[in-house]
Structure formats: structure tokens, C-alpha cells
Design a protein around this motif. Structure first.
Motif, PDB file in Angstrom:
ATOM      1  N   ALA A 168       0.766  -1.235   0.090  1.00 28.35           N
ATOM      2  CA  ALA A 168      -0.070   0.047   0.090  1.00 28.35           C
ATOM      3  C   ALA A 168       1.043   1.169   0.113  1.00 28.35           C
ATOM      4  O   ALA A 168       0.424   2.521  -0.769  1.00 28.35           O
ATOM      5  N   GLY A 169       2.018   1.448   0.951  1.00 28.95           N
ATOM      6  CA  GLY A 169       2.910   2.335   0.769  1.00 28.95           C
ATOM      7  C   GLY A 169       3.554   2.571  -0.380  1.00 28.95           C
ATOM      8  O   GLY A 169       3.646   3.891  -0.883  1.00 28.95           O
ATOM      9  N   ILE A 170       3.845   1.567  -1.323  1.00 29.52           N
ATOM     10  CA  ILE A 170       4.420   1.659  -2.640  1.00 29.52           C
ATOM     11  C   ILE A 170       3.408   2.355  -3.495  1.00 29.52           C
ATOM     12  O   ILE A 170       3.556   3.226  -4.440  1.00 29.52           O
ATOM     13  N   ILE A 171       1.935   1.917  -3.613  1.00 24.55           N
ATOM     14  CA  ILE A 171       1.005   2.244  -4.190  1.00 24.55           C
ATOM     15  C   ILE A 171       0.864   4.003  -4.215  1.00 24.55           C
ATOM     16  O   ILE A 171       0.602   4.691  -4.965  1.00 24.55           O
ATOM     17  N   ILE A 172       0.740   4.167  -2.798  1.00 23.72           N
ATOM     18  CA  ILE A 172       0.498   5.523  -2.293  1.00 23.72           C
ATOM     19  C   ILE A 172       1.585   6.632  -2.536  1.00 23.72           C
ATOM     20  O   ILE A 172       1.496   7.733  -3.215  1.00 23.72           O
ATOM     21  N   SER A 173       2.880   5.967  -2.868  1.00 25.29           N
ATOM     22  CA  SER A 173       3.931   6.972  -2.898  1.00 25.29           C
ATOM     23  C   SER A 173       3.948   7.429  -4.326  1.00 25.29           C
ATOM     24  O   SER A 173       4.931   8.459  -4.439  1.00 25.29           O
ATOM     25  N   THR A 230      -8.505  11.314  -0.759  1.00 27.62           N
ATOM     26  CA  THR A 230      -8.169  10.847   0.313  1.00 27.62           C
ATOM     27  C   THR A 230      -8.621   9.298   0.569  1.00 27.62           C
ATOM     28  O   THR A 230      -9.113   8.760   1.643  1.00 27.62           O
ATOM     29  N   THR A 231      -8.886   8.679  -0.840  1.00 26.92           N
ATOM     30  CA  THR A 231      -9.400   7.350  -0.747  1.00 26.92           C
ATOM     31  C   THR A 231      -8.464   6.291  -0.191  1.00 26.92           C
ATOM     32  O   THR A 231      -7.368   6.553   0.011  1.00 26.92           O
ATOM     33  N   ARG A 232      -8.937   4.902  -0.151  1.00 25.02           N
ATOM     34  CA  ARG A 232      -8.170   3.871   0.580  1.00 25.02           C
ATOM     35  C   ARG A 232      -7.540   3.361  -0.691  1.00 25.02           C
ATOM     36  O   ARG A 232      -8.216   3.119  -1.844  1.00 25.02           O
ATOM     37  N   VAL A 233      -6.435   2.429  -0.408  1.00 22.87           N
ATOM     38  CA  VAL A 233      -5.951   1.592  -1.500  1.00 22.87           C
ATOM     39  C   VAL A 233      -6.880   0.345  -1.311  1.00 22.87           C
ATOM     40  O   VAL A 233      -6.183  -0.619  -0.154  1.00 22.87           O
ATOM     41  N   ASN A 272      -4.520   5.101   8.465  1.00 23.50           N
ATOM     42  CA  ASN A 272      -3.552   5.927   7.645  1.00 23.50           C
ATOM     43  C   ASN A 272      -2.551   5.227   6.551  1.00 23.50           C
ATOM     44  O   ASN A 272      -1.989   6.011   5.719  1.00 23.50           O
ATOM     45  N   ALA A 273      -2.054   3.931   7.097  1.00 22.36           N
ATOM     46  CA  ALA A 273      -1.117   3.442   5.988  1.00 22.36           C
ATOM     47  C   ALA A 273      -1.880   3.071   4.668  1.00 22.36           C
ATOM     48  O   ALA A 273      -1.285   2.631   3.929  1.00 22.36           O
ATOM     49  N   PHE A 274      -3.465   3.012   4.664  1.00 22.34           N
ATOM     50  CA  PHE A 274      -3.890   2.617   3.472  1.00 22.34           C
ATOM     51  C   PHE A 274      -4.367   3.646   3.059  1.00 22.34           C
ATOM     52  O   PHE A 274      -5.366   3.622   1.976  1.00 22.34           O
ATOM     53  N   HIS A 275      -4.593   4.983   3.303  1.00 22.00           N
ATOM     54  CA  HIS A 275      -5.161   6.161   2.842  1.00 22.00           C
ATOM     55  C   HIS A 275      -4.106   6.852   2.012  1.00 22.00           C
ATOM     56  O   HIS A 275      -3.074   6.931   2.532  1.00 22.00           O
ATOM     57  N   TYR A 276      -4.813   7.492   0.941  1.00 23.44           N
ATOM     58  CA  TYR A 276      -3.847   8.502   0.195  1.00 23.44           C
ATOM     59  C   TYR A 276      -3.821   9.715   0.984  1.00 23.44           C
ATOM     60  O   TYR A 276      -4.896  10.106   1.684  1.00 23.44           O
ATOM     61  N   PRO A 277      -2.592  10.531   0.721  1.00 19.60           N
ATOM     62  CA  PRO A 277      -2.512  11.843   1.556  1.00 19.60           C
ATOM     63  C   PRO A 277      -3.399  12.968   1.253  1.00 19.60           C
ATOM     64  O   PRO A 277      -3.907  13.886   2.134  1.00 19.60           O
ATOM     65  N   GLY A 278      -4.213  12.756  -0.027  1.00 21.42           N
ATOM     66  CA  GLY A 278      -4.926  13.832  -0.529  1.00 21.42           C
ATOM     67  C   GLY A 278      -3.921  15.266  -1.042  1.00 21.42           C
ATOM     68  O   GLY A 278      -2.769  14.716  -1.199  1.00 21.42           O
ATOM     69  N   PRO A 279      -4.627  16.170  -1.356  1.00 20.84           N
ATOM     70  CA  PRO A 279      -6.011  16.707  -0.667  1.00 20.84           C
ATOM     71  C   PRO A 279      -6.920  16.131  -1.813  1.00 20.84           C
ATOM     72  O   PRO A 279      -6.791  15.779  -2.799  1.00 20.84           O
TER      73      PRO A 279
END
Length: 748
Positions: A602-607, A635-638, A657-664
Motif C-alpha cells: 500500500a505504501g508503494i502504491i500511495i507513494s 483521500t481514498t483508500r488503497v 493511515n497506512a492505506f489512505h492517500y494523503p490527499g488533498p
């Protein structure tokens, strides 16, 4: 040793070494300043030692509290300014613009009457307030000067050595078949040479000069030059001289002398120019005088050319000798403040996004200042025609950066300001507003170079039609129209092209983005897009599909389609660093996520969002484009890795928080549309069956889920827009996957 809880005490010697202080918690602090090096410290050493006394310490504490109480109001004011710095900066921009415009505007009383030839005088009887001379009109004055110049004297310098040199060469060249006639030939050459240079021979360049008389400068005297010839006319003149002198058989003498003839007269340019200048200065610019108290023109009287010239003379003299007036300055201040205030109200009511951006407000106000600057400069210098001032630069720049309504409104307000100092207010405002309207609408879709030249042509036509119609109204005759101004108008529209380098300059200074820059960024040969197509070809194809869908969506509901297309092309550039971790780039069947935990995956996807922003900034992409990268997941989830974690570790506490995009979250229509288009296009690739029913269900589920998560709460998009977008997405995805209409009965 200091006792815990007691005030600070200074330890160490009084020298250049840093002192050591101990606080109430026994923490040592190195004081880097050598107090002993200061004379002030030496003078106050006893006072510092006195602070060790409790009574002195109490008094010092009271004084310190009093000082802090005194500074408290200042602290409140600083806090107040800090909390309202945006409004204060807007006020500074507004006041600076008013001040700059007033500095450039003339503050003399303007001639308030409006009149033209063949029209009745609508004001009350105009009485001459003082004696004034009647000025000649420009046409008659120029005609008079031209007549004098055409009849001016052309001054020559005579070279006395030329005749003898020419004669010497001619005699040395002369030869006769009959030796007995050689003396006669020499006599004829000598006689012809003397008469020719007595008249004078001028250079061929003199032939094109306009003059009335010619004179030779001989020392301090001026000798008249009744007739002279040019070098190329030497043969004809020599034959004429031979005929006058009745020389027998002159042909041999003429053929010998003519090729050797050179000019002995050269124009004295200094003397000639000095004489012409004296002639120009001698021309009177006036013709008669109007005495104080005389009636210049009566009410209802038709204005003849003679009356018109009297009115023009009174106007010019009144404005020339008018002094700056404080009352005029006050009136101009009110006018400028009102016009600029209207612009600010327009922004606050209809373009709140621009109103909240001081940088954009500054661009608009600088363009107003620029327009006033070039117009007032042309008024003061009088070196160019007023028809040449390129005021249509402003609507081009504002339309390029913002929109049509703002460009038109701000331009009209600026023209109203300039109309207060223009010589003919109505004509000026009508012509400039008409040309500005045509300019704005002609550059609405500036996608090709040909559009620029087409816009220039249309603006010229608008200027010409307005000028031509007003000139006919004023002169009452099509023949009297001053066609010279048509060329000045052409120069005007050509100078208007200066708007495009100005746009580039403003983009770099204020970090704003124009449609021209967006067109350049939309080119697939852009280095960043080319790199994306090489490193992450699946992501690149996904971005192209999203760009097409999002662009069509913006055309459907209204918005900046070009901007959303560019944002779609760059929204996933963060995937270039680790392309194989994203399913669209996995072609070998190997999934790197199999070796990672769900949180790491999830962190790699969000990054890819944060990496995309960093890469965009390194490549100097505009902030408008970077906003799409930041907001395209909100701010959706993976969801996949989130559900996988819950399924495999049902008893383990999950870090949301580990599975949510930071937004905005998306904050305008364009970013919201990109979020929808990106989600439905990516999800459609996972469908096992691409039929109309499955696509409709997918689109509705995804968009309803985003609405349920309040992803569009910060943007001005309506449920009606979303309904229209659902239909469009279903239609476009169906076209992509070639979904056919299902027919009942036999297959076709």
C-alpha cells in the motif's frame, strides 16, 4: 553550587571566555558572547551583582512585567496583521495601482466641449475668455511649408580647378587628321570648355532635388546661377553652346571634350539646410486673432471649418497653459478608485478563485498600469499617432491567463479610465471597446499559429470599420477621411503581437500557466511524457485513455478541457520510478507485491503521488498541473490491500493511515473529473466481461462510492453534472471495449 528553584546565576570569569549559566533545572547553557569585552558590561557590572539581592530582583521583575504589558498591544497588532496578511496585501496592491495610475495621468483641466464640422454647437454661446491667436490647421500649414521648400534656394560650392584640369586633358587628347586644323580644334575645345564651366556642371544627384533657385557661394557673396547642366547632358549642352557661338564643324571638339566633363558644382548641404530651417521658422502658425469677449460660436450655430479651427485653437492654448489642479486630481482619484473597485467586486462575486490569489490580482493590476503607461507616454511624447497605441495587448493577456468575461470587464474598466484623458472620449471608448471585444473572441481557441494571424486580421478590420464610420460622421464626406491613419492602425495590430512574449515573461515571473504552455505540455514528444512511455508504457497508455475521457467530460459539463487533458497526461508520472509495482506495466506475470506485506505494498502504491509531485517540480511543471497529481486519488483508500489485510489479519489492529492517500481532495471541476475518469478507466481493465451491463454497474458503483466518501465536497460540481458524466463514461468505455447493442431474436 546553585540551588534548584533559584533564579539564574552567571558563573565564570569576566573575560572573553563564554560564561556558563545554570537554570533552575541545573541545565548548563554556554553563552557564546564575551560580556567582558563590552565596556557597557563593565559599567553595569555592579548593577548585575545587585540582582542577586532579593529586593532588587523583585523590583526588576516588576519593571520587566511593566515592559511586557507595554509591548502587549504591539503583539496583538502583529498577530492581527499576520492573520489578515492576504487582505492587507490586496489593499497594498490596490493602493499601489491607484497611486501609479494617478502619477501617470495629467492633472490639468481638460477642454470639456465636444464638437465636429457640420454639426450644430449644442452648448451655450462660447465667449473668448482671453485673446488668442487662430492656429492654422495642419493641412494648410504643411502645404504652405511644402510650397516654400519646393521654391527654396539650392546653394553650390564651385571648384575653380576643375575647368583647367578638364581643358588640359582635352587638349592633350585632341588630334586632327589635318595638321592645319589642329589649332582650330584646340581653339574650339578651349572656347566650349570655358562656356560650359561658366554655366556650371552639377552632379547627377542634384537632378532629383526640389528647389526653386540655385546660387553659388563665392566667399561671402552669393552669385546667381541662372542655368547649369548635369554631367550626363554635356553633349547636348555643348552642341547648344556651339550653335550659339556659331562654331563651324564642332563635332570633333565636342566628342573630345564631352567624355572628360566632370562636375565643378557641389551642393553646400550646410548652407542649404540652414536656409530651409530659416524658411520653416518664418512660416507663421497662426492666421488672425480672437479678442477677449468676442463670441467664438453661438448656440445652435453650424460649425464651419473656420469655426472649428477657432475652437481647436482655444482648446490647444487652454490645455497648453493649464496648470495641475488639485480638484482635477481629486476627481481622477475617485474615478480610478471606482473602476478598480468594480474589478475587485467582479472578482469577489464571480471569480472567487482569482480573488483569493494575490498573485493573479497583481497580474491584472499590472496590466491596467501597463495600458495607462503606454497611452500616457504616447500623449506626452507626441512622437507617434494615437492610433498606433496597442491597447488590445491587455485583453489578450487576461484572456490567455483567465477567461473571456474577466478579460472584457477589466479591459472596459481600463478604457473608461483612459477615456477621461483621451482627446475625443466617445470615439476613443467606442473604437477601443469594439476592437477589444473582437480581440477577445478571436483568440478564444488559440491552438494554431494561423489563429494568431487570423485574430490580427479581425482586430484590424474592427479598428478600421470603427475609424472609418466615425470619420464619415465627423467630416460628412468620404473624400475627407484621413486614410493615413489606416496605416497607423495596421502598425497598432502588429504591435499587439507583443502580447505573446509578454505572456511568456509573466508566466516565468508569476508562475502562472497559459493555454499556450498547456498546448506545449500536451505534446507527447515532451521529454517527461516520452520518458513515461519508455519506462512505464502501460501507465502511458492508461494516461492517454484517461486524457481522452476527461477531455470529453469537460466538453460535456463545461470547463477547461485543455487543462484537464494535460493534467491527465501527467497525473501518474510518479509510477516511473517503480513501474513493475503497478499492474498495467506487469507483462511477465510476476507480481513484486507477492514478496511484500500489505502495508508495504500500500505504501508503494500511495507513494506514486508524492513521487509524481517531486518529479513534476524537478521538471518545472506548472502548479495547475501538479494539482492534478496531488488530487487524482483524493483521500481514498488503497482498497485491494486494505481488504486483503482485513481478510488475512482479522484480529490485528489496522493502521488506517497506512492505506489512505494523503490527499488533498479535488477542489475544482477539472480535478474532480480527472479523479472520476482515472478511477473508471483503471477499474474497467479488471472486468472479466466488457458488456454494457457490467460497465454501467462499474461506473455507477465507483462514482457513488466517491460521493459517499465526500471526495467532491470541496469542488463546484453538481449531481446533475455527475449524472451526465456517468452516461458519458459508460458510452466512452463501451466504445473503447467495442461493446455492441444486444439484439433480440436471431443474431446478425
Amino acid at each position: 553550587m546553585p540551588v534548584q528553584g533559584k533564579p539564574w546565576e552567571l558563573k565564570g570569569k569576566i573575560n572573553h571566555e563564554p560564561a556558563v549559566a545554570r537554570c533552575c533545572l541545573c541545565c548548563k547553557v554556554q553563552l557564546r558572547e564575551g560580556y567582558a569585552a563590552s565596556d557597557k558590561w563593565q559599567r553595569n557590572k555592579e548593577a548585575i551583582h545587585c540582582l542577586q539581592n532579593p529586593a532588587y530582583r523583585l523590583a526588576f521583575s516588576f519593571q520587566l512585567n511593566a515592559l511586557l504589558n507595554t509591548l502587549a498591544p504591539m503583539k496583538k497588532w502583529l498577530l492581527y496583521i499576520s492573520n489578515r496578511h492576504e487582505i492587507i496585501f490586496k489593499l497594498i496592491i490596490f493602493c499601489f495601482t491607484v497611486w501609479a495610475i494617478l502619477q501617470m495621468m495629467p492633472h490639468q483641466v481638460r477642454y470639456k466641449f465636444d464638437y465636429s464640422i457640420s454639426k450644430p454647437w449644442t452648448e451655450k454661446d462660447l465667449i473668448a475668455p482671453f485673446d488668442f491667436a487662430i492656429l492654422k490647421n495642419k493641412d494648410s500649414l504643411m502645404a504652405e511649408k511644402k510650397l516654400l521648400l519646393d521654391n527654396a534656394i539650392l546653394f553650390f560650392d564651385r571648384d575653380t580647378s576643375v575647368p583647367s584640369d578638364v581643358l588640359e586633358r582635352a587638349l592633350s587628347k585632341a588630334s586632327a587628321n589635318d595638321k592645319s586644323k589642329e589649332s582650330e580644334l584646340n581653339r574650339n575645345i578651349t572656347q566650349l570648355n570655358y562656356e560650359l564651366y561658366k554655366r556650371g556642371v552639377a552632379d547627377e544627384a542634384v537632378r532629383s532635388m526640389q528647389y526653386g533657385q540655385a546660387k553659388i557661394v563665392d566667399g561671402v557673396d552669393l552669385l546667381p546661377l541662372n542655368q547649369f547642366c548635369y554631367e550626363n547632358d554635356a553633349i547636348e549642352v555643348l552642341r547648344h553652346i556651339a550653335s550659339e557661338l556659331k562654331i563651324e564643324n564642332p563635332d570633333l571638339a565636342i566628342s573630345t571634350l564631352a567624355p572628360l566633363v566632370v562636375n565643378n558644382l557641389t551642393v553646400d548641404k550646410v548652407m542649404t539646410e540652414r536656409y530651409k530651417n530659416q524658411l520653416m521658422e518664418s512660416v507663421s502658425e497662426t492666421r488672425g486673432v480672437v479678442r477677449k469677449g468676442e463670441v467664438v460660436v453661438s448656440r445652435g450655430e453650424i460649425i464651419t471649418p473656420d469655426k472649428f479651427q477657432k475652437l481647436e485653437s482655444l482648446k490647444q492654448i487652454s490645455e497648453e497653459f493649464a496648470k495641475p489642479n488639485q480638484h482635477v486630481l481629486f476627481g481622477q482619484t475617485v474615478l480610478v478608485v471606482l473602476c478598480l473597485l468594480f474589478i475587485m467586486i467582479f472578482l469577489a462575486q464571480l471569480r472567487k478563485d482569482i480573488f483569493h490569489s494575490n498573485r493573479r490580482i497583481l497580474i491584472i493590476m499590472l496590466m491596467v498600469i501597463f495600458e495607462v503607461l503606454i497611452y500616457t507616454w504616447s500623449l506626452k511624447t507626441e512622437v507617434i499617432s494615437m492610433y498606433m497605441v496597442p491597447l488590445c495587448i491587455m485583453p489578450i493577456v487576461i484572456r490567455t491567463f483567465f477567461d473571456t468575461r474577466l478579460a472584457l470587464f477589466s479591459y472596459v474598466m481600463t478604457i473608461l479610465i483612459l477615456g477621461s484623458i483621451a482627446s475625443n472620449g466617445y470615439d476613443f471608448v467606442f473604437t477601443q471597446v469594439s476592437a477589444g471585444i473582437v480581440t477577445i473572441f478571436s483568440i478564444k481557441n488559440m491552438r494554431r499559429r494561423s489563429h494568431v494571424f487570423w485574430a490580427v486580421f479581425l482586430v484590424y478590420i474592427a479598428y478600421f470599420v470603427c475609424y472609418f464610420s466615425l470619420e464619415i460622421i465627423h467630416t460628412g464626406n468620404m473624400v475627407k477621411v484621413n486614410w493615413e491613419n489606416a496605416f497607423w492602425l495596421l502598425a497598432n495590430v502588429l504591435l499587439t503581437l507583443f502580447a505573446y512574449p509578454l505572456i511568456y515573461f509573466l508566466e516565468r515571473i508569476f508562475k502562472v500557466t497559459s493555454d499556450i504552455s498547456l498546448i506545449e505540455l500536451a505534446d507527447s514528444n515532451n521529454p517527461l511524457l516520452h520518458e513515461l512511455s519508455i519506462k512505464a508504457p502501460g501507465t502511458f497508455q492508461h494516461s492517454l485513455q484517461v486524457a481522452n475521457i476527461a477531455e470529453a467530460a469537460m466538453f460535456k459539463i463545461g470547463g477547461n478541457a485543455l487543462l484537464v487533458r494535460v493534467g491527465a497526461l501527467y497525473h501518474d508520472i510518479g509510477k516511473m520510478d517503480m513501474p513493475l509495482y503497478f499492474i498495467e506495466n506487469q507483462v511477465s506475470g510476476i507480481n513484486p507485491h507477492d514478496d511484500l506485506s500489505f502495508e508495504e505494498s500500500a505504501g508503494i502504491i500511495i507513494s506514486h503521488v508524492l513521487k509524481g509531485v517531486e518529479k513534476a517540480r524537478r521538471n518545472q511543471l506548472p502548479d495547475l498541473v501538479i494539482d492534478f497529481i496531488r488530487t487524482h486519488h483524493g483521500t481514498t483508500r488503497v482498497q485491494y490491500f486494505y481488504e486483503s489485510f482485513l481478510k488475512n489479519y482479522p484480529d490485528k489492529i489496522i493502521d488506517e493511515n497506512a492505506f489512505h492517500y494523503p490527499g488533498p481532495k479535488p477542489f475544482n471541476r477539472e480535478t474532480a473529473v480527472l479523479m472520476m475518469a482515472d478511477s473508471v478507466e483503471a477499474a474497467s481493465r479488471s472486468l472479466k466481461k466488457h458488456d454494457a451491463e457490467s460497465i454501467n454497474k462499474l461506473v455507477n458503483d465507483i462514482l457513488d462510492n466517491q460521493i459517499a466518501q465526500n471526495q467532491f465536497s470541496n469542488c463546484d460540481i453538481t449531481f446533475r453534472d455527475i449524472t451526465e458524466l456517468k452516461k458519458l463514461f459508460c458510452k466512452m468505455l463501451g466504445s473503447i471495449y467495442h461493446v455492441r447493442v444486444e439484439y433480440s431474436g436471431a443474431g446478425i
